[in-house]
Write a protein that holds these residues in place. Structure first.
Motif, PDB file in Angstrom:
ATOM      1  N   MET A   1     -61.384 -48.739 -52.137  1.00 61.79           N
ATOM      2  CA  MET A   1     -60.656 -49.710 -50.877  1.00 61.79           C
ATOM      3  C   MET A   1     -60.688 -50.742 -51.429  1.00 61.79           C
ATOM      4  SD  MET A   1     -62.362 -48.726 -47.028  1.00 61.79           S
ATOM      5  CE  MET A   1     -62.518 -47.540 -46.619  1.00 61.79           C
ATOM      6  N   ASN A   2     -59.912 -51.452 -51.549  1.00 59.95           N
ATOM      7  CA  ASN A   2     -59.732 -52.837 -52.307  1.00 59.95           C
ATOM      8  C   ASN A   2     -61.267 -54.329 -51.048  1.00 59.95           C
ATOM      9  OD1 ASN A   2     -57.901 -52.222 -54.324  1.00 59.95           O
ATOM     10  ND2 ASN A   2     -56.178 -52.644 -52.005  1.00 59.95           N
ATOM     11  N   ASN A   3     -61.686 -54.565 -52.498  1.00 59.91           N
ATOM     12  CA  ASN A   3     -62.558 -56.095 -51.413  1.00 59.91           C
ATOM     13  C   ASN A   3     -63.133 -55.101 -50.906  1.00 59.91           C
ATOM     14  OD1 ASN A   3     -60.965 -58.080 -52.535  1.00 59.91           O
ATOM     15  ND2 ASN A   3     -59.740 -57.607 -50.847  1.00 59.91           N
ATOM     16  N   ILE A   4     -63.962 -53.622 -50.713  1.00 57.35           N
ATOM     17  CA  ILE A   4     -65.974 -53.078 -50.704  1.00 57.35           C
ATOM     18  C   ILE A   4     -65.983 -52.706 -52.174  1.00 57.35           C
ATOM     19  CG2 ILE A   4     -65.844 -51.435 -50.037  1.00 57.35           C
ATOM     20  CD1 ILE A   4     -64.655 -53.123 -47.415  1.00 57.35           C
ATOM     21  N   MET A   5     -67.492 -53.397 -51.711  1.00 61.78           N
ATOM     22  CA  MET A   5     -68.245 -53.208 -53.097  1.00 61.78           C
ATOM     23  C   MET A   5     -69.264 -52.909 -52.311  1.00 61.78           C
ATOM     24  SD  MET A   5     -70.684 -56.636 -55.025  1.00 61.78           S
ATOM     25  CE  MET A   5     -68.807 -56.758 -56.222  1.00 61.78           C
ATOM     26  N   GLU A   6     -70.137 -51.628 -53.010  1.00 62.15           N
ATOM     27  CA  GLU A   6     -71.154 -51.157 -52.658  1.00 62.15           C
ATOM     28  C   GLU A   6     -72.301 -51.755 -52.943  1.00 62.15           C
ATOM     29  OE1 GLU A   6     -73.145 -46.504 -52.119  1.00 62.15           O
ATOM     30  OE2 GLU A   6     -70.784 -46.826 -51.434  1.00 62.15           O
ATOM     31  N   ILE A   7     -74.279 -52.182 -52.302  1.00 59.52           N
ATOM     32  CA  ILE A   7     -74.813 -52.376 -52.952  1.00 59.52           C
ATOM     33  C   ILE A   7     -75.504 -51.992 -52.800  1.00 59.52           C
ATOM     34  CG2 ILE A   7     -76.564 -54.713 -53.849  1.00 59.52           C
ATOM     35  CD1 ILE A   7     -73.519 -56.453 -53.744  1.00 59.52           C
ATOM     36  N   ASN A   8     -76.627 -51.271 -53.260  1.00 56.03           N
ATOM     37  CA  ASN A   8     -78.020 -50.449 -53.104  1.00 56.03           C
ATOM     38  C   ASN A   8     -77.298 -49.666 -51.831  1.00 56.03           C
ATOM     39  OD1 ASN A   8     -79.232 -51.493 -55.187  1.00 56.03           O
ATOM     40  ND2 ASN A   8     -80.451 -53.336 -53.115  1.00 56.03           N
ATOM     41  N   GLY A   9     -76.006 -49.193 -51.593  1.00 56.82           N
ATOM     42  CA  GLY A   9     -76.573 -47.988 -51.249  1.00 56.82           C
ATOM     43  C   GLY A   9     -74.525 -48.540 -49.334  1.00 56.82           C
ATOM     44  N   HIS A  10     -75.228 -49.776 -49.837  1.00 53.34           N
ATOM     45  CA  HIS A  10     -75.007 -50.684 -48.521  1.00 53.34           C
ATOM     46  C   HIS A  10     -73.403 -51.305 -48.833  1.00 53.34           C
ATOM     47  CE1 HIS A  10     -78.777 -50.158 -47.212  1.00 53.34           C
ATOM     48  NE2 HIS A  10     -78.977 -50.350 -46.451  1.00 53.34           N
ATOM     49  N   LYS A  11     -72.514 -51.054 -48.038  1.00 52.58           N
ATOM     50  CA  LYS A  11     -70.947 -51.653 -48.011  1.00 52.58           C
ATOM     51  C   LYS A  11     -70.241 -52.847 -48.096  1.00 52.58           C
ATOM     52  CE  LYS A  11     -68.697 -46.967 -48.382  1.00 52.58           C
ATOM     53  NZ  LYS A  11     -67.714 -46.501 -47.507  1.00 52.58           N
ATOM     54  N   ALA A  12     -70.246 -54.284 -47.971  1.00 50.28           N
ATOM     55  CA  ALA A  12     -69.862 -55.421 -48.162  1.00 50.28           C
ATOM     56  C   ALA A  12     -68.534 -56.164 -48.609  1.00 50.28           C
ATOM     57  CB  ALA A  12     -70.743 -56.017 -49.031  1.00 50.28           C
ATOM     58  N   VAL A  13     -68.334 -57.008 -47.692  1.00 51.07           N
ATOM     59  CA  VAL A  13     -66.304 -56.733 -47.766  1.00 51.07           C
ATOM     60  C   VAL A  13     -66.311 -58.005 -48.914  1.00 51.07           C
ATOM     61  CG1 VAL A  13     -63.895 -58.030 -46.879  1.00 51.07           C
ATOM     62  CG2 VAL A  13     -65.616 -56.190 -45.180  1.00 51.07           C
ATOM     63  N   ILE A  14     -65.745 -58.064 -49.676  1.00 56.12           N
ATOM     64  CA  ILE A  14     -65.596 -59.272 -51.207  1.00 56.12           C
ATOM     65  C   ILE A  14     -64.721 -60.039 -50.708  1.00 56.12           C
ATOM     66  CG2 ILE A  14     -65.983 -59.806 -52.823  1.00 56.12           C
ATOM     67  CD1 ILE A  14     -68.766 -58.694 -51.477  1.00 56.12           C
ATOM     68  N   GLN A  15     -64.460 -61.011 -50.487  1.00 57.28           N
ATOM     69  CA  GLN A  15     -63.810 -62.129 -49.897  1.00 57.28           C
ATOM     70  C   GLN A  15     -63.258 -63.368 -51.072  1.00 57.28           C
ATOM     71  OE1 GLN A  15     -63.367 -62.755 -46.111  1.00 57.28           O
ATOM     72  NE2 GLN A  15     -61.965 -61.202 -46.095  1.00 57.28           N
ATOM     73  N   TYR A  16     -62.350 -64.242 -51.511  1.00 61.42           N
ATOM     74  CA  TYR A  16     -62.038 -65.718 -52.471  1.00 61.42           C
ATOM     75  C   TYR A  16     -62.710 -66.593 -51.288  1.00 61.42           C
ATOM     76  CZ  TYR A  16     -61.220 -69.390 -55.285  1.00 61.42           C
ATOM     77  OH  TYR A  16     -61.046 -70.851 -55.420  1.00 61.42           O
ATOM     78  N   ASP A  17     -63.691 -67.332 -51.201  1.00 57.65           N
ATOM     79  CA  ASP A  17     -63.733 -68.361 -50.552  1.00 57.65           C
ATOM     80  C   ASP A  17     -63.098 -69.233 -51.251  1.00 57.65           C
ATOM     81  OD1 ASP A  17     -64.674 -70.196 -49.410  1.00 57.65           O
ATOM     82  OD2 ASP A  17     -65.968 -69.698 -48.671  1.00 57.65           O
ATOM     83  N   PRO A  18     -61.993 -70.030 -50.894  1.00 57.70           N
ATOM     84  CA  PRO A  18     -61.260 -71.231 -51.579  1.00 57.70           C
ATOM     85  C   PRO A  18     -61.960 -72.894 -51.841  1.00 57.70           C
ATOM     86  CG  PRO A  18     -59.930 -71.050 -49.302  1.00 57.70           C
ATOM     87  CD  PRO A  18     -61.131 -69.946 -49.586  1.00 57.70           C
ATOM     88  N   LEU A 105     -57.981 -40.411 -38.828  1.00 56.40           N
ATOM     89  CA  LEU A 105     -58.630 -41.254 -39.479  1.00 56.40           C
ATOM     90  C   LEU A 105     -59.392 -41.305 -40.895  1.00 56.40           C
ATOM     91  CD1 LEU A 105     -59.425 -42.994 -36.046  1.00 56.40           C
ATOM     92  CD2 LEU A 105     -58.821 -44.542 -38.094  1.00 56.40           C
ATOM     93  N   ASP A 106     -60.461 -39.718 -40.599  1.00 55.99           N
ATOM     94  CA  ASP A 106     -61.168 -39.450 -41.739  1.00 55.99           C
ATOM     95  C   ASP A 106     -60.269 -39.235 -43.179  1.00 55.99           C
ATOM     96  OD1 ASP A 106     -63.543 -38.483 -42.439  1.00 55.99           O
ATOM     97  OD2 ASP A 106     -62.539 -36.633 -42.553  1.00 55.99           O
ATOM     98  N   ARG A 107     -59.049 -38.729 -43.354  1.00 52.49           N
ATOM     99  CA  ARG A 107     -58.077 -38.682 -44.109  1.00 52.49           C
ATOM    100  C   ARG A 107     -58.068 -40.800 -45.289  1.00 52.49           C
ATOM    101  NH1 ARG A 107     -55.251 -34.744 -41.725  1.00 52.49           N
ATOM    102  NH2 ARG A 107     -53.955 -36.104 -41.598  1.00 52.49           N
ATOM    103  N   ALA A 108     -58.027 -41.248 -43.915  1.00 53.42           N
ATOM    104  CA  ALA A 108     -57.237 -43.101 -44.275  1.00 53.42           C
ATOM    105  C   ALA A 108     -58.253 -43.285 -45.122  1.00 53.42           C
ATOM    106  CB  ALA A 108     -56.869 -43.729 -43.460  1.00 53.42           C
ATOM    107  N   VAL A 109     -60.051 -43.276 -44.703  1.00 51.55           N
ATOM    108  CA  VAL A 109     -60.591 -43.787 -44.926  1.00 51.55           C
ATOM    109  C   VAL A 109     -61.564 -43.069 -46.193  1.00 51.55           C
ATOM    110  CG1 VAL A 109     -62.112 -44.876 -42.787  1.00 51.55           C
ATOM    111  CG2 VAL A 109     -62.479 -42.818 -43.418  1.00 51.55           C
ATOM    112  N   GLN A 110     -60.972 -41.605 -46.336  1.00 49.72           N
ATOM    113  CA  GLN A 110     -61.759 -40.990 -47.558  1.00 49.72           C
ATOM    114  C   GLN A 110     -60.302 -41.573 -48.708  1.00 49.72           C
ATOM    115  OE1 GLN A 110     -63.960 -39.333 -47.592  1.00 49.72           O
ATOM    116  NE2 GLN A 110     -64.913 -39.712 -45.747  1.00 49.72           N
ATOM    117  N   ALA A 111     -59.417 -42.068 -48.597  1.00 44.61           N
ATOM    118  CA  ALA A 111     -58.033 -42.143 -49.884  1.00 44.61           C
ATOM    119  C   ALA A 111     -58.819 -43.516 -50.280  1.00 44.61           C
ATOM    120  CB  ALA A 111     -57.237 -42.123 -49.497  1.00 44.61           C
ATOM    121  N   GLY A 112     -58.974 -44.680 -49.146  1.00 41.17           N
ATOM    122  CA  GLY A 112     -60.205 -45.466 -49.180  1.00 41.17           C
ATOM    123  C   GLY A 112     -58.257 -46.623 -49.040  1.00 41.17           C
TER     124      GLY A 112
END
Length: 112
Positions: A1-18, A105-112
């Motif tokens: 998935m775009n803009n998703i980072m996994e850190i220590n098994g936890h997902k985080a949304v990443i965005q640019y803050d202007p 939904l399951d297929r969509a989230v698995q495909a990222g």
């Protein structure tokens, strides 16, 4: 998935803050805010790990459940034409609309 980072098994949304001209991360599925900033990907990993551990430590100290719980139920509003098409697709697969939506939904989230 775009803009998703996994850190220590936890997902985080990443965005640019202007405003800060930095990358900002925010963990998903926590019962509170655990955000972090850095100007590069390696820094995001480092700052994210620190932010997450701090959040989990505070929750433990205060006896707070750190994770959101999801019921597995939610309402979705779609146009009547999409609703009809989804019912037809479910019927064509000989499954309920609920099962069809769940599988889709399951297929969509698995495909990222």
């Amino acid at each position: 998935m775009n803009n998703i980072m996994e850190i220590n098994g936890h997902k985080a949304v990443i965005q640019y803050d202007p405003e800060t001209e930095m990358l900002r991360g925010e963990f998903i599925g926590l019962n509170g805010g655990a955000d972090f900033y850095a100007d590069n990907v390696a820094g995001l990993h480092e700052e994210g790990a620190i932010s997450l551990q701090t959040f989990l430590d505070v929750c433990k100290e205060q006896g707070i459940e750190p994770y959101k719980h999801y019921s597995g139920r939610f309402n979705v509003r779609v146009s009547p034409s999409i609703h009809a098409a989804a019912v037809a697709a479910a019927a064509a697969n000989n499954i309920s609309l609920n099962e069809w939506i769940s599988k889709t939904l399951d297929r969509a989230v698995q495909a990222g």
